[in-house]
Design an enzyme around this catalytic site. Structure first.
Site, PDB file in Angstrom:
ATOM      1  N   TYR A 154       1.716  42.650  99.623  1.00  0.00           N
ATOM      2  CA  TYR A 154       1.338  42.007 100.885  1.00  0.00           C
ATOM      3  C   TYR A 154       0.262  42.844 101.560  1.00  0.00           C
ATOM      4  O   TYR A 154       0.463  44.024 101.818  1.00  0.00           O
ATOM      5  CB  TYR A 154       2.578  41.920 101.778  1.00  0.00           C
ATOM      6  CG  TYR A 154       2.405  41.245 103.125  1.00  0.00           C
ATOM      7  CD1 TYR A 154       3.023  40.030 103.381  1.00  0.00           C
ATOM      8  CD2 TYR A 154       1.679  41.831 104.153  1.00  0.00           C
ATOM      9  CE1 TYR A 154       2.900  39.408 104.628  1.00  0.00           C
ATOM     10  CE2 TYR A 154       1.536  41.224 105.389  1.00  0.00           C
ATOM     11  CZ  TYR A 154       2.155  40.017 105.620  1.00  0.00           C
ATOM     12  OH  TYR A 154       2.029  39.396 106.844  1.00  0.00           O
ATOM     13  N   HIS A 213       6.806  43.702 117.905  1.00  0.00           N
ATOM     14  CA  HIS A 213       5.863  42.964 117.066  1.00  0.00           C
ATOM     15  C   HIS A 213       5.763  41.467 117.368  1.00  0.00           C
ATOM     16  O   HIS A 213       4.773  40.825 117.007  1.00  0.00           O
ATOM     17  CB  HIS A 213       6.256  43.139 115.592  1.00  0.00           C
ATOM     18  CG  HIS A 213       5.102  43.096 114.654  1.00  0.00           C
ATOM     19  ND1 HIS A 213       4.010  42.271 114.832  1.00  0.00           N
ATOM     20  CD2 HIS A 213       4.840  43.777 113.516  1.00  0.00           C
ATOM     21  CE1 HIS A 213       3.145  42.448 113.848  1.00  0.00           C
ATOM     22  NE2 HIS A 213       3.619  43.364 113.039  1.00  0.00           N
ATOM     23  N   THR A 222      -1.836  36.121 111.686  1.00  0.00           N
ATOM     24  CA  THR A 222      -2.089  36.796 110.413  1.00  0.00           C
ATOM     25  C   THR A 222      -1.930  35.834 109.244  1.00  0.00           C
ATOM     26  O   THR A 222      -1.339  34.758 109.367  1.00  0.00           O
ATOM     27  CB  THR A 222      -1.117  37.975 110.199  1.00  0.00           C
ATOM     28  OG1 THR A 222       0.231  37.480 110.166  1.00  0.00           O
ATOM     29  CG2 THR A 222      -1.268  39.010 111.288  1.00  0.00           C
TER      30      THR A 222
END
Length: 785
Positions: free
Chosen positions: A589, A473, A602
């Site tokens: 979230y 990630h 993001t």
């Protein structure tokens, strides 16, 4: 030892007559062709750099400007207002240069400067145009005159046929919100989660922060925003990802699934052959910048492509304090794991990419190889699945030199990692739902040692032809990997295809050198560390509760007919499901992107709002349907507003995060920031939309689309929910939590989500009969369970 001989370019022996040198023609040819291929790539990169550097103009426009200026000289006019003459005066005097020649050179130099000035002006104008975001807040279907003019100007200044990175220099920088606005929105977000006394306490902390320390920290952020292209991204990558010391597996990495109902071929090697070839076709397009720049769907607005640079040839390397992401310019091979062995498989031969059939042939060679793994090799990958500090220490001590270093370098420098799994996955047997859950868990963690979790992405091929992807990630977010995955699936099935027997099409060069098995010398102490890392990873995997819910009762088509955003609809359903599951609300979230800005990644949308909680309470309290509809509309509009704010740089969580980082650098404590950053996200959600709709026929062949992907829970007592809206008739949910928490259950939560979706569509659909008390049907649903 065959592979060792193939790696040697020449052999020599010492004789009484001298040295007898025997050159390998094949090896030298490979070296030559590899160099040619490398130089071709350099030339392409140089050409693309020029094209991107002058965008939105084109290199040919320089010639147009030069000709235009020269033409004016012959008409005895001076568009330069004397500058050409000034340039001519300062040119070096040369015996071989006539006065007329000096005038032409001066005109060309002036034309070039004028051309560069025009490029700079056009780019500055485009950057200012892309900073306009009012269009996003206008009512759907009603475009203001200002926005219409803006769209026309963006089209004019955007040029023609942009390359992948053409817009990078014109994207605006991410703005820094004011401390006042961030604090205000933060307090709004926590109001439904706190009682009066808690809220009063947070208000006091926030007010104190805003009036004192906040302004000081904000000054540093503004300074960074002026200097850096993005004031968030580098700190986000380092402190959120690279400095994390817990396992990447489950906690950070995420996965993507294959087609849900279709397996193009049941032959494992054939599926690998086609899709590996497709991956390298994508990389070729990426290197040539032939991939179209991503845009906001239905608009001309480009998105940042910076994350695409590290898709291939990238690995995360462990460190004791912080990891690092390493990227190499090129790699002509992949590393394949099968039954405890690691193989280096070259995908280029004589300067050309191997055909799918040839890659299948090579993969089959690995599958047929019966050699045992070397001592300690079989579960070596567990080091990448466990805690980061032990892996960093083991890497430094046992993989710093010799054969281990060479083999580890080979894995890390590979284009990507491949696992040939002996299991069968997909919708199998009499219980397809349970098989989907196993499929998801396998992609997320496997056996905890048969994936290389440090690679930018790993591809898994199962025995029955199913496939999937696992991605690290830190280097990029899911939409970037999803774009690659969509292209690969579509190319595999619709362009490359298979023959009647299920094999890849084409012929095979049987003289291809065999894949090279990597060698290892694993010390007993290193084996002990591998075992410890495997124990940690296995406990994490065993604790993971996962459920894939394929919801086919309706999709976004029916939701849109209710004049509701599909994303807001799903988020309200998740709020309703969570409340029914836990009888409370939680900090939620939802990931939103900030790629409208340069190097954007993001931002967080806090989906649990006062409006959404009021709607849920009304629905559960048995309020009239009309009241519930009104409250739902209000909650949906609020959610859409928060999403737009997050996309346009006015979110709160990245700003608060960066303020906290600055406070740590300054060595000052903020009770407000400390409390904000320690709040748990018990419901973490994300949507991955289909980006390349043109590649799939979701009307006639909805089965040919990925099932989506998922990730692990963020909090030990929470849920991770990824959802994938497929066409107009399907929504797939990937739900994760932990068995160790008695309050969470992935399957029960999935059932609550299904029930919530039905309740909401029943509430909103005017064509369906509605009970006066919408919440009454919930008791009947419990009986069915």
């Amino acid at each position: 030892m065959a592979e060792a001989h193939q790696a040697v370019a020449f052999q020599f022996t010492v004789t009484p007559e001298g040295i007898d040198l025997q050159l390998s023609h094949q090896a030298l040819t490979e070296i030559y062709l590899s160099g040619v291929r490398s130089w071709k790539k350099r030339i392409i990169r140089l050409k693309n750099s020029v094209i991107t550097g002058v965008y939105p103009a084109s290199p040919s426009s320089w010639l147009f400007v030069v000709i235009a200026i020269l033409a004016t000289m012959y008409t005895r006019s001076d568009p330069s207002m004397g500058l050409i003459a000034k340039i001519q005066e300062h040119l070096p005097v040369s015996q071989s240069m006539s006065t007329q020649c000096q005038a032409v050179v001066s005109a060309v130099l002036f034309s070039t400067m004028l051309w560069l000035l025009l490029i700079f002006t056009m780019r500055l104008c485009l950057k200012q145009l892309l900073s306009y975001h009012r269009w996003m807040f206008e009512q759907h279907g009603k475009m203001s005159t200002t926005t219409k003019v803006w769209v026309a100007l963006v089209r004019i200044f955007s040029g023609r046929k942009p390359l992948l990175y053409s817009y990078q220099g014109s994207l605006p920088n991410l703005p820094v919100p004011t401390v006042k606005d961030t604090v205000k929105r933060y307090l709004e977000s926590v109001r439904p989660l706190t009682d009066d006394s808690q809220y009063e306490r947070m208000t006091q902390l926030a007010t104190e922060f805003e009036s004192s320390l906040g302004n000081r920290l904000q000054w540093y952020l503004k300074l960074k925003a002026l200097w850096a292209s993005n004031y968030v991204s580098d700190w986000w990558e380092e402190y959120v990802y690279l400095r994390g010391r817990s396992p990447l597996m489950v906690n950070s990495n995420y996965y993507g699934m294959d087609f849900l109902y279709v397996t193009p071929t049941p032959i494992q090697a054939a599926r690998a052959g086609n899709s590996i070839h497709a991956f390298f076709l994508y990389r070729r397009k990426l290197n040539r910048e032939e991939i179209k720049p991503s845009r906001i769907p239905g608009t001309v607005i480009p998105l940042c492509a910076a994350q695409c640079e590290r898709i291939f040839n990238t690995a995360r390397t462990p460190g004791e304090e912080t990891d690092s992401v390493q990227h190499w310019q090129d790699s002509d091979y992949i590393v394949v794991y099968h039954r405890g062995r690691y193989f280096r498989l070259r995908v280029y031969q004589a300067g050309r990419l191997l055909s799918p059939r040839e890659i299948e042939f090579q993969i089959q060679r690995i599958l047929d190889d019966t050699s045992p793994p070397s001592k300690g090799e079989a579960k070596l990958g567990a080091l990448t699945a466990g805690d980061r500090i032990p892996w960093a220490q083991a890497r430094k001590k046992h993989f710093g030199s010799g054969v281990n270093k060479r083999s580890l370098d080979c894995i890390e420098r590979a284009a990507f990692f491949v696992t040939l799994d002996d299991d069968e996955q997909g919708m199998l047997g009499d219980d397809p739902e349970a098989s989907l859950d196993r499929y998801a868990k396998s992609l997320l963690h496997g056996k905890c040692y048969d994936r290389w979790f440090d690679k930018s992405f790993s591809v898994v091929y199962f025995k029955n032809g199913k496939t999937g992807i696992n991605a690290e990630h830190s280097w990029a977010d899911a939409p970037v990997v999803a774009h690659l995955w969509e292209y690969t699936l579509a190319t595999d099935c619709f362009q490359l295809g298979y023959n009647a027997e299920g094999h890849c099409k084409g012929e095979v060069d049987s003289s291809l050198p065999r894949p090279q098995k990597l060698n290892w010398e694993i010390a007993p102490e290193c084996e002990e560390q591998i075992s410890q890392s495997l124990t940690v990873a296995q406990a994490l995997a065993d604790d993971l509760d996962f459920h894939v819910l394929s919801f086919k009762d309706f999709g976004k088509g029916r939701v849109k007919r209710c004049r509701v955003s599909p994303d807001a609809f799903v988020q309200m359903a998740l709020q309703l499901a969570y409340y029914r599951n836990r009888r409370t609300f939680c900090l939620t979230y939802e990931a939103s992107m900030t790629r409208l800005f340069r190097e954007g990644r993001t931002e967080t949308v806090r989906s649990c709002t006062s409006e959404s909680s009021a709607f849920v309470r009304a629905l559960e309290g048995g309020e009239a349907a009309e009241v519930c509809r009104r409250l739902f509309r209000s909650a949906s509009e609020k959610h859409q507003q928060l999403y737009r704010l997050a996309m346009t740089g006015a979110g709160i969580d990245r700003h608060l995060f960066c303020l906290y980082v600055v406070s740590k650098y300054l060595g000052v404590e903020s009770p407000f920031l400390k409390e904000v950053l320690s709040e748990p996200w018990r419901l973490s959600t994300s949507q991955t939309p289909v980006q390349q709709v043109e590649l799939f026929d979701m009307v006639n062949h909805p089965e040919y689309i990925s099932c989506g992907g998922g990730f692990g829970p963020v909090a030990d007592d929470g849920y991770g929910v990824s959802y994938y809206v497929l066409g107009d008739s399907m929504i797939n949910f990937h739900i994760s939590c932990k068995h160790s928490c008695p309050d969470t259950d992935a399957h029960k939560f999935g059932a609550e989500i299904r029930k919530a979706l039905h309740d909401l569509i029943q509430l909103l659909s005017p064509s369906h009969r509605e009970p006066s008390k919408v919440g009454e049907s919930r008791h009947e649903f419990k009986k069915d369970l």
